[in-house]
Write a protein that holds these residues in place. Structure first.
Motif, PDB file in Angstrom:
ATOM      1  N   GLY A  12      29.050   7.186  43.474  1.00  0.00           N
ATOM      2  CA  GLY A  12      27.925   7.679  42.998  1.00  0.00           C
ATOM      3  C   GLY A  12      27.739   9.117  43.782  1.00  0.00           C
ATOM      4  N   SER A  13      28.249   9.316  45.028  1.00  0.00           N
ATOM      5  CA  SER A  13      27.853  10.489  45.673  1.00  0.00           C
ATOM      6  C   SER A  13      29.395  11.245  45.460  1.00  0.00           C
ATOM      7  CB  SER A  13      27.667  10.364  46.917  1.00  0.00           C
ATOM      8  OG  SER A  13      28.827   9.806  47.816  1.00  0.00           O
ATOM      9  N   SER A  14      29.126  12.704  45.546  1.00  0.00           N
ATOM     10  CA  SER A  14      30.221  13.646  45.453  1.00  0.00           C
ATOM     11  C   SER A  14      30.525  14.321  46.854  1.00  0.00           C
ATOM     12  CB  SER A  14      29.785  14.765  44.713  1.00  0.00           C
ATOM     13  OG  SER A  14      29.521  14.614  43.223  1.00  0.00           O
ATOM     14  N   ALA A  15      31.797  14.619  47.304  1.00  0.00           N
ATOM     15  CA  ALA A  15      32.300  15.218  48.463  1.00  0.00           C
ATOM     16  C   ALA A  15      32.299  16.729  48.218  1.00  0.00           C
ATOM     17  CB  ALA A  15      33.789  14.689  48.781  1.00  0.00           C
ATOM     18  N   LEU A  16      32.666  16.989  47.097  1.00  0.00           N
ATOM     19  CA  LEU A  16      32.652  18.442  46.895  1.00  0.00           C
ATOM     20  C   LEU A  16      32.354  18.572  45.355  1.00  0.00           C
ATOM     21  CD1 LEU A  16      36.594  19.230  48.103  1.00  0.00           C
ATOM     22  CD2 LEU A  16      34.210  20.562  48.675  1.00  0.00           C
ATOM     23  N   ARG A  17      31.767  19.857  45.002  1.00  0.00           N
ATOM     24  CA  ARG A  17      30.775  19.909  43.903  1.00  0.00           C
ATOM     25  C   ARG A  17      31.275  21.469  43.607  1.00  0.00           C
ATOM     26  NH1 ARG A  17      26.336  18.541  45.078  1.00  0.00           N
ATOM     27  NH2 ARG A  17      25.153  20.643  45.464  1.00  0.00           N
ATOM     28  N   ALA A  18      31.909  21.413  42.154  1.00  0.00           N
ATOM     29  CA  ALA A  18      31.870  23.072  41.641  1.00  0.00           C
ATOM     30  C   ALA A  18      30.895  23.020  40.378  1.00  0.00           C
ATOM     31  CB  ALA A  18      33.344  23.317  41.255  1.00  0.00           C
ATOM     32  N   ARG A  19      30.395  24.271  40.564  1.00  0.00           N
ATOM     33  CA  ARG A  19      29.356  24.681  39.315  1.00  0.00           C
ATOM     34  C   ARG A  19      29.510  26.026  38.753  1.00  0.00           C
ATOM     35  NH1 ARG A  19      29.000  20.187  39.500  1.00  0.00           N
ATOM     36  NH2 ARG A  19      27.431  18.435  39.379  1.00  0.00           N
ATOM     37  N   GLY A  20      30.151  26.006  37.578  1.00  0.00           N
ATOM     38  CA  GLY A  20      30.191  27.367  36.807  1.00  0.00           C
ATOM     39  C   GLY A  20      31.544  28.262  37.503  1.00  0.00           C
ATOM     40  N   PRO A  67      35.758  32.629  44.636  1.00  0.00           N
ATOM     41  CA  PRO A  67      35.361  32.761  43.171  1.00  0.00           C
ATOM     42  C   PRO A  67      34.844  34.086  42.801  1.00  0.00           C
ATOM     43  CG  PRO A  67      34.467  30.789  44.420  1.00  0.00           C
ATOM     44  CD  PRO A  67      35.018  31.749  45.538  1.00  0.00           C
ATOM     45  N   THR A  68      35.098  34.409  41.472  1.00  0.00           N
ATOM     46  CA  THR A  68      34.537  35.450  40.966  1.00  0.00           C
ATOM     47  C   THR A  68      33.236  35.218  40.179  1.00  0.00           C
ATOM     48  OG1 THR A  68      36.088  35.189  39.133  1.00  0.00           O
ATOM     49  CG2 THR A  68      36.830  36.831  40.651  1.00  0.00           C
ATOM     50  N   GLY A  69      32.946  33.705  40.075  1.00  0.00           N
ATOM     51  CA  GLY A  69      31.711  33.164  39.549  1.00  0.00           C
ATOM     52  C   GLY A  69      31.544  31.983  39.979  1.00  0.00           C
ATOM     53  N   GLY A  70      30.527  31.519  40.056  1.00  0.00           N
ATOM     54  CA  GLY A  70      29.883  30.070  40.285  1.00  0.00           C
ATOM     55  C   GLY A  70      29.920  29.737  41.789  1.00  0.00           C
ATOM     56  N   THR A  71      29.899  28.288  42.170  1.00  0.00           N
ATOM     57  CA  THR A  71      29.784  28.099  43.460  1.00  0.00           C
ATOM     58  C   THR A  71      30.709  26.680  43.609  1.00  0.00           C
ATOM     59  OG1 THR A  71      27.915  26.504  42.800  1.00  0.00           O
ATOM     60  CG2 THR A  71      27.480  29.032  43.526  1.00  0.00           C
ATOM     61  N   VAL A  72      31.074  26.508  45.003  1.00  0.00           N
ATOM     62  CA  VAL A  72      31.554  25.257  45.526  1.00  0.00           C
ATOM     63  C   VAL A  72      30.598  24.840  46.524  1.00  0.00           C
ATOM     64  CG1 VAL A  72      33.513  24.112  46.336  1.00  0.00           C
ATOM     65  CG2 VAL A  72      33.682  25.778  44.780  1.00  0.00           C
ATOM     66  N   HIS A  73      30.192  23.679  46.662  1.00  0.00           N
ATOM     67  CA  HIS A  73      29.414  22.978  47.665  1.00  0.00           C
ATOM     68  C   HIS A  73      30.258  21.882  48.151  1.00  0.00           C
ATOM     69  CE1 HIS A  73      25.327  24.940  47.439  1.00  0.00           C
ATOM     70  NE2 HIS A  73      25.877  25.535  46.217  1.00  0.00           N
ATOM     71  N   LEU A  74      30.042  21.763  49.651  1.00  0.00           N
ATOM     72  CA  LEU A  74      30.634  20.653  50.416  1.00  0.00           C
ATOM     73  C   LEU A  74      29.328  19.665  50.695  1.00  0.00           C
ATOM     74  CD1 LEU A  74      32.932  19.357  51.981  1.00  0.00           C
ATOM     75  CD2 LEU A  74      32.188  20.836  53.965  1.00  0.00           C
ATOM     76  N   ALA A  75      29.596  18.626  49.741  1.00  0.00           N
ATOM     77  CA  ALA A  75      28.207  17.690  50.025  1.00  0.00           C
ATOM     78  C   ALA A  75      28.375  16.365  50.824  1.00  0.00           C
ATOM     79  CB  ALA A  75      28.053  17.234  48.235  1.00  0.00           C
ATOM     80  N   ALA A  76      29.586  16.394  51.443  1.00  0.00           N
ATOM     81  CA  ALA A  76      30.009  14.937  52.287  1.00  0.00           C
ATOM     82  C   ALA A  76      28.954  14.802  53.194  1.00  0.00           C
ATOM     83  CB  ALA A  76      31.268  15.221  52.411  1.00  0.00           C
ATOM     84  N   GLY A  77      28.762  13.608  53.778  1.00  0.00           N
ATOM     85  CA  GLY A  77      27.986  13.541  55.093  1.00  0.00           C
ATOM     86  C   GLY A  77      26.618  13.859  55.048  1.00  0.00           C
ATOM     87  N   GLY A  78      26.207  13.845  53.633  1.00  0.00           N
ATOM     88  CA  GLY A  78      24.554  14.198  53.524  1.00  0.00           C
ATOM     89  C   GLY A  78      24.311  15.529  53.488  1.00  0.00           C
ATOM     90  N   ASP A  79      25.292  16.417  53.842  1.00  0.00           N
ATOM     91  CA  ASP A  79      24.890  17.964  53.829  1.00  0.00           C
ATOM     92  C   ASP A  79      25.014  18.420  52.226  1.00  0.00           C
ATOM     93  OD1 ASP A  79      24.509  17.998  56.514  1.00  0.00           O
ATOM     94  OD2 ASP A  79      26.465  17.992  56.894  1.00  0.00           O
ATOM     95  N   ASP A  80      24.618  19.679  51.991  1.00  0.00           N
ATOM     96  CA  ASP A  80      25.076  20.391  50.724  1.00  0.00           C
ATOM     97  C   ASP A  80      25.132  21.789  51.081  1.00  0.00           C
ATOM     98  OD1 ASP A  80      25.323  21.113  48.064  1.00  0.00           O
ATOM     99  OD2 ASP A  80      23.433  20.662  47.536  1.00  0.00           O
ATOM    100  N   ASP A  81      26.519  22.162  51.735  1.00  0.00           N
ATOM    101  CA  ASP A  81      26.429  23.523  52.192  1.00  0.00           C
ATOM    102  C   ASP A  81      27.635  24.411  51.170  1.00  0.00           C
ATOM    103  OD1 ASP A  81      25.380  23.209  54.364  1.00  0.00           O
ATOM    104  OD2 ASP A  81      26.937  21.741  55.345  1.00  0.00           O
ATOM    105  N   ASP A  82      27.178  25.405  50.904  1.00  0.00           N
ATOM    106  CA  ASP A  82      28.032  26.227  50.037  1.00  0.00           C
ATOM    107  C   ASP A  82      29.459  26.559  50.976  1.00  0.00           C
ATOM    108  OD1 ASP A  82      29.520  28.611  49.192  1.00  0.00           O
ATOM    109  OD2 ASP A  82      27.784  29.059  47.723  1.00  0.00           O
ATOM    110  N   VAL A  83      30.661  26.368  50.577  1.00  0.00           N
ATOM    111  CA  VAL A  83      31.639  26.283  51.270  1.00  0.00           C
ATOM    112  C   VAL A  83      31.855  27.802  52.067  1.00  0.00           C
ATOM    113  CG1 VAL A  83      32.776  24.340  50.255  1.00  0.00           C
ATOM    114  CG2 VAL A  83      33.194  26.681  49.558  1.00  0.00           C
ATOM    115  N   TRP A  84      31.340  28.878  51.196  1.00  0.00           N
ATOM    116  CA  TRP A  84      31.562  30.107  52.101  1.00  0.00           C
ATOM    117  C   TRP A  84      30.224  30.429  53.057  1.00  0.00           C
ATOM    118  CZ3 TRP A  84      35.876  32.803  51.317  1.00  0.00           C
ATOM    119  CH2 TRP A  84      36.943  32.460  50.394  1.00  0.00           C
TER     120      TRP A  84
END
Length: 283
Positions: A12-20, A67-84
Motif C-alpha cells: 500500500g505505501s511507498s518508501a520512495l516516490r519519483a514523479r516526472g 535530476p534535470t526534471g521532476g522530483t524524488v520523495h522519501l516517503a518512509a516513516g510517515g514523512d514525505d521529504d524531497d530528498v534534496w
C-alpha cells in the motif's frame, strides 16, 4: 516504445516516490519523465537491457545524480521529504547505496572499511561507541567477512571484496537499501547467499530493498516487485508472477522464450529460445 499494461503493486505505501524524473549526463537525457513508486518493506528489482537507465535511476533515487526534471520523495516513516531538501548525513541515516565499482581507499582494512558505514550516525557529540562495534560485527557476520577483518581490501578476490562492500552497506543500518548489481564478481553459490541475505534482512527488519539485477530469473525468484525499463522509460511494474511472461520478455529484452513455473519457487522461469532479428526488435 509503448508501455506494458501497468498492474498495481502488492504493497500500500511507498518508501520512495519519483514523479516526472528526468536524469541526464552531459546534457544527454538517459531517463525521461519517470513515475515510480518503491513499495515500502518489500524487495524491488529493476531489470532491463544494458544501457536502459537502470543504474541511472538508482543514482537519481540516492541523490548521487541531481535530476534535470521532476522530483524524488522519501516517503518512509510517515514523512514525505524531497530528498534534496535533506542534509546529506540525514539522508544517509535513512537510505544506503551500494553503487557499481565504489572507490576504494588505499591501504584500508576490511573492518575499517565496514566501519565507515557508521559515519552517518556520528555527530560532534556522538562519537564511536560500543553500539557501532556491534553494528559492524553484525554486518560482517551476516556477510561472512569476520575472518577477513584485518586483511587489506585490495588483497581480496573480487567476490570477497563485494561481500565487504555489502557489509559496509548493512552496517549503515538504514530503512532503505539500494544496491546496483550486488551479485557482481560472485559465483553462483555466493550470488544466492547474497540474495538470501538481502531477503532475510527484508523479512526480519522490514528493510526496503531496491536492487538492479541483470539475471531475470534471479529477479523473478527474489523480487516482491519488479520494475522493467527500456530506453530510459518505465515499461512495466508489478509482482513477478503478474508481469513476467513471454510477451514481456520479448518486448523488454527482444528475446524469444518460454516462461514456465520455477520448480523450486513457482516464480516465472525464463527459458530463452531465440533472439529477435533487428527488424523484429521492439520499437
Amino acid at each position: 516504445m509503448a508501455a506494458l499494461t501497468m498492474r498495481p503493486t502488492t504493497s500500500g505505501s511507498s518508501a520512495l516516490r519519483a514523479r516526472g524524473l528526468t536524469l541526464s549526463y552531459d546534457g544527454r537525457r538517459v531517463v525521461e519523465g519517470l513515475d515510480l513508486d518503491v513499495p515500502a518493506g518489500r524487495v524491488t528489482v529493476v531489470v532491463g537491457p544494458n544501457g536502459c537507465g537502470k543504474s541511472t535511476v538508482l543514482r537519481g533515487l540516492s541523490r548521487l545524480l541531481r535530476p534535470t526534471g521532476g522530483t524524488v520523495h522519501l516517503a518512509a516513516g510517515g514523512d514525505d521529504d524531497d530528498v534534496w531538501s535533506l542534509r546529506p548525513k540525514e539522508f544517509a541515516r535513512r537510505v544506503a547505496l551500494l553503487p557499481q565499482s565504489p572507490p576504494l581507499p588505499e591501504g584500508i582494512t576490511v573492518v575499517d572499511l565496514v566501519g565507515r558505514g557508521r559515519h552517518p550516525h556520528h555527530t560532534l557529540v556522538r562519537r564511536w561507541s560500543a553500539a557501532d562495534d556491534e553494528a559492524v560485527l553484525r554486518a560482517m557476520q551476516a556477510t561472512g567477512t569476520v575472518d577477513l577483518a584485518e586483511r587489506h581490501v585490495e588483497e581480496l578476490s573480487g567476490g570477497q571484496r563485494q561481500r565487504v562492500w555489502i557489509a559496509l552497506t548493512l552496517a549503515q543500518e538504514t530503512d532503505i537499501v539500494l544496491l546496483d548489481e550486488p551479485t557482481t564478481y560472485l559465483d553462483v553459490a555466493h550470488q544466492i547467499d547474497v540474495l538470501d541475505l538481502l531477503c532475510e534482512l527484508n523479512r526480519t527488519r522490514g528493510t526496503t530493498v531496491v536492487m538492479v539485477l541483470h539475471d531475470l530469473n534471479l529477479a523473478a525468484r527474489y523480487a516482491d516487485h519488479v520494475v522493467a525499463m527500456r530506453d530510459g522509460l518505465l515499461v512495466g511494474s508489478g509482482a513477478p508472477g503478474d508481469l513476467i511472461d513471454e510477451d514481456f520478455v520479448s518486448r523488454v529484452f527482444g528475446l524469444g522464450s518460454r516462461v514456465i513455473p520455477d520448480p523450486v519457487t513457482g516464480s516465472p522461469l525464463v527459458v530463452p529460445t531465440s533472439t529477435h532479428p533487428q527488424t523484429g526488435a521492439p520499437s
